[in-house]
Motif scaffolding. Structure first.
Motif, PDB file in Angstrom:
ATOM      1  N   THR A 196       0.947  -1.363  -0.059  1.00  0.00           N
ATOM      2  CA  THR A 196      -0.075   0.038   0.200  1.00  0.00           C
ATOM      3  C   THR A 196       0.992   1.372  -0.027  1.00  0.00           C
ATOM      4  N   LEU A 197       1.871   1.389   0.795  1.00  0.00           N
ATOM      5  CA  LEU A 197       2.710   2.449   1.005  1.00  0.00           C
ATOM      6  C   LEU A 197       3.608   2.759  -0.284  1.00  0.00           C
ATOM      7  N   ALA A 198       4.095   1.580  -0.768  1.00  0.00           N
ATOM      8  CA  ALA A 198       4.742   1.743  -2.154  1.00  0.00           C
ATOM      9  C   ALA A 198       3.796   2.391  -3.191  1.00  0.00           C
ATOM     10  N   THR A 199       2.518   1.901  -3.209  1.00  0.00           N
ATOM     11  CA  THR A 199       1.553   2.383  -4.226  1.00  0.00           C
ATOM     12  C   THR A 199       1.533   4.000  -4.039  1.00  0.00           C
ATOM     13  N   PHE A 200       1.328   4.366  -2.641  1.00  0.00           N
ATOM     14  CA  PHE A 200       1.171   5.783  -2.473  1.00  0.00           C
ATOM     15  C   PHE A 200       2.299   6.572  -2.883  1.00  0.00           C
ATOM     16  N   ALA A 201       3.517   5.950  -2.520  1.00  0.00           N
ATOM     17  CA  ALA A 201       4.820   6.524  -3.023  1.00  0.00           C
ATOM     18  C   ALA A 201       4.892   6.999  -4.407  1.00  0.00           C
ATOM     19  N   ALA A 202       4.533   5.782  -5.381  1.00  0.00           N
ATOM     20  CA  ALA A 202       4.642   5.906  -6.593  1.00  0.00           C
ATOM     21  C   ALA A 202       3.542   7.064  -7.318  1.00  0.00           C
ATOM     22  N   ALA A 203       2.492   6.982  -6.501  1.00  0.00           N
ATOM     23  CA  ALA A 203       1.326   7.906  -7.151  1.00  0.00           C
ATOM     24  C   ALA A 203       1.800   9.178  -6.604  1.00  0.00           C
ATOM     25  N   THR A 204       2.243   9.681  -5.650  1.00  0.00           N
ATOM     26  CA  THR A 204       2.681  10.967  -4.974  1.00  0.00           C
ATOM     27  C   THR A 204       4.119  11.424  -5.339  1.00  0.00           C
ATOM     28  N   ARG A 205       4.841  10.618  -6.064  1.00  0.00           N
ATOM     29  CA  ARG A 205       6.116  10.473  -6.668  1.00  0.00           C
ATOM     30  C   ARG A 205       7.139  11.021  -5.278  1.00  0.00           C
ATOM     31  N   THR A 206       6.939  10.217  -4.093  1.00  0.00           N
ATOM     32  CA  THR A 206       7.600  10.605  -3.055  1.00  0.00           C
ATOM     33  C   THR A 206       9.019  10.039  -3.177  1.00  0.00           C
ATOM     34  N   PRO A 207      10.258  10.548  -2.766  1.00  0.00           N
ATOM     35  CA  PRO A 207      11.283   9.898  -2.844  1.00  0.00           C
ATOM     36  C   PRO A 207      11.424   8.624  -1.851  1.00  0.00           C
ATOM     37  N   VAL A 208      12.029   7.454  -2.376  1.00  0.00           N
ATOM     38  CA  VAL A 208      12.324   6.275  -1.637  1.00  0.00           C
ATOM     39  C   VAL A 208      13.594   5.958  -1.236  1.00  0.00           C
ATOM     40  N   THR A 209      14.689   6.501  -1.738  1.00  0.00           N
ATOM     41  CA  THR A 209      15.799   6.379  -1.240  1.00  0.00           C
ATOM     42  C   THR A 209      16.183   6.954   0.263  1.00  0.00           C
ATOM     43  N   VAL A 210      17.060   6.205   0.730  1.00  0.00           N
ATOM     44  CA  VAL A 210      17.173   6.438   2.119  1.00  0.00           C
ATOM     45  C   VAL A 210      18.921   6.549   2.419  1.00  0.00           C
ATOM     46  N   PRO A 211      19.499   7.497   2.824  1.00  0.00           N
ATOM     47  CA  PRO A 211      20.936   7.795   3.055  1.00  0.00           C
ATOM     48  C   PRO A 211      21.372   6.404   3.960  1.00  0.00           C
ATOM     49  N   VAL A 212      22.707   5.994   3.471  1.00  0.00           N
ATOM     50  CA  VAL A 212      23.405   4.833   4.142  1.00  0.00           C
ATOM     51  C   VAL A 212      23.325   5.028   5.727  1.00  0.00           C
ATOM     52  N   GLU A 213      23.748   6.202   6.090  1.00  0.00           N
ATOM     53  CA  GLU A 213      23.812   6.440   7.799  1.00  0.00           C
ATOM     54  C   GLU A 213      22.666   6.585   8.218  1.00  0.00           C
ATOM     55  N   LEU A 214      21.637   6.738   7.768  1.00  0.00           N
ATOM     56  CA  LEU A 214      20.212   6.475   8.417  1.00  0.00           C
ATOM     57  C   LEU A 214      19.649   4.918   8.479  1.00  0.00           C
ATOM     58  N   VAL A 215      20.386   4.186   7.912  1.00  0.00           N
ATOM     59  CA  VAL A 215      19.841   2.614   7.672  1.00  0.00           C
ATOM     60  C   VAL A 215      19.870   1.927   9.084  1.00  0.00           C
ATOM     61  N   PRO A 216      20.876   2.140   9.867  1.00  0.00           N
ATOM     62  CA  PRO A 216      21.130   1.465  11.048  1.00  0.00           C
ATOM     63  C   PRO A 216      19.994   2.036  12.170  1.00  0.00           C
ATOM     64  N   ARG A 217      19.624   2.958  12.148  1.00  0.00           N
ATOM     65  CA  ARG A 217      18.386   3.843  12.924  1.00  0.00           C
ATOM     66  C   ARG A 217      17.180   3.220  12.427  1.00  0.00           C
ATOM     67  N   LEU A 218      16.908   2.806  10.977  1.00  0.00           N
ATOM     68  CA  LEU A 218      15.767   2.713  10.622  1.00  0.00           C
ATOM     69  C   LEU A 218      15.295   1.044  10.705  1.00  0.00           C
ATOM     70  N   VAL A 219      16.692   0.258  10.952  1.00  0.00           N
ATOM     71  CA  VAL A 219      16.478  -1.149  11.361  1.00  0.00           C
ATOM     72  C   VAL A 219      16.353  -1.155  12.732  1.00  0.00           C
ATOM     73  N   LEU A 220      16.542  -0.336  13.804  1.00  0.00           N
ATOM     74  CA  LEU A 220      16.473  -0.668  15.027  1.00  0.00           C
ATOM     75  C   LEU A 220      14.956   0.017  15.293  1.00  0.00           C
ATOM     76  N   LEU A 221      14.476   0.930  14.463  1.00  0.00           N
ATOM     77  CA  LEU A 221      12.943   1.512  14.530  1.00  0.00           C
ATOM     78  C   LEU A 221      11.970   0.198  14.202  1.00  0.00           C
ATOM     79  N   ALA A 222      12.595  -0.494  12.877  1.00  0.00           N
ATOM     80  CA  ALA A 222      11.462  -1.341  12.737  1.00  0.00           C
ATOM     81  C   ALA A 222      11.725  -2.635  13.498  1.00  0.00           C
ATOM     82  N   ALA A 223      12.835  -3.083  14.061  1.00  0.00           N
ATOM     83  CA  ALA A 223      13.029  -4.424  14.835  1.00  0.00           C
ATOM     84  C   ALA A 223      12.252  -4.122  16.368  1.00  0.00           C
TER      85      ALA A 223
END
Length: 317
Positions: free
Chosen positions: A200-227
């Protein structure tokens, strides 16, 4: 009548509160990310990590879902697309269209909406004791969210509608999560929720042309947030819902704003005024007393349908 000891060993209202408390810690990770990325990008990236974490269970979850009733399949769709993805989008849009107060006020309707939905969909009944816990908890959440609880001036009907829609979807997620637990394990519900949410979110992002790339330095924070606030919290939450009436679970979820306030106060240099401290105490007291009451009383505040008591989920047979 269910023996007190039996219900005490099965009720998991307290575990719903624990899971909701973990959501309260997400601000430590989500707030810095939100300053650097669009909100939709953060939620989308979070769901990508979540789906990767639960990917070993994805195929078994889909196979199990294929054998479920049509009602359960539709409920999973609403939980994933609605409660996981669309509700957050509506809530964010409400802030953009209206004032910053209305969406938060209307989000506090979630427990009341969940009680109505639980009665309509699950046949749960609440007795006269339940408002003794529910009313102080909702009032406390209101006081906790707003330093000036009476100084609100809603300016946008559209924003109010969006915020109410978000609250209804979150309430539906609580009730439907309880319903689908009869046919799906908590791990399968969690896996399907994240997967449907990602699509659903991927569909929203494609429809609104929202950027989906994430800087490498933010990946550890995102992983911890998700986990932790993501996978761990929701796994505990859906496990607890198998043993908790949806109405009680909706009230226990108010541990989320309570924890968020404590985190903000102690770790994010926030401050609470007198009314907010009052709200914090009301929420904490109401949630704890409800859990104790449901475990120990011979007359629980929320009663499930007789056929839901002591059932064995289909996935265990």
């Amino acid at each position: 009548m269910i023996p007190i000891a039996s219900r005490a060993s099965s009720d998991r209202t307290w575990l719903v509160a624990v899971a909701a408390s973990l959501w309260g810690f997400s601000g430590l990770l989500r707030e810095p990310l939100s300053r650097q990325l669009p909100a939709l990008s953060v939620v989308l990236a979070e769901h990508v990590v979540l789906v990767l974490l639960v990917s070993p269970w994805l195929i078994p979850a889909v196979r199990t879902l294929a054998r479920c009733s049509v009602r359960t399949k539709l409920a999973v769709l609403v939980i994933g697309a609605g409660s996981s993805a669309l509700a957050t989008t509506l809530f964010t849009a409400a802030f953009r269209l209206g004032d910053p107060i209305t969406p938060q006020v209307l989000q506090k309707l979630q427990p009341a909406l969940a009680i109505v939905l639980a009665a309509a969909l699950l046949g749960e009944r609440v007795n006269r004791r339940f408002p003794l816990f529910a009313v102080p908890a909702v009032v406390g959440a209101w006081l906790l969210a707003f330093p000036d609880p009476l100084g609100m001036h809603p300016r946008s009907l559209a924003a109010a509608g969006l915020a109410t829609g978000a609250a209804a979807l979150w309430a539906a997620g609580t009730v439907l999560g309880r319903m689908v637990s009869a046919e799906l394990s908590f791990l399968h519900v969690t896996t399907l929720r994240f997967t449907v949410g990602l699509v659903t979110l991927a569909t929203f992002a494609a429809a609104t042309r929202t950027p989906v790339t994430v800087p490498v330095e933010l990946v550890p924070r995102l992983v911890l947030l998700a986990a932790v606030p993501g996978l761990l919290a929701l796994s505990l939450y859906y496990h607890a819902l198998r043993h908790t009436p949806a109405s009680s679970a909706a009230l226990a979820e108010l541990a989320f704003p309570l924890t968020a306030a404590v985190v903000g106060l102690t770790l994010l240099d926030g401050q609470l005024d007198t009314s907010q401290w009052t709200g914090l105490v009301l929420v904490l007291t109401s949630v704890v007393l409800l859990a104790l009451h449901e475990n120990r009383s011979s007359r629980p505040a929320v009663r499930q349908r007789p056929e839901d008591r002591g059932w064995t989920p289909a996935y265990q047979s």
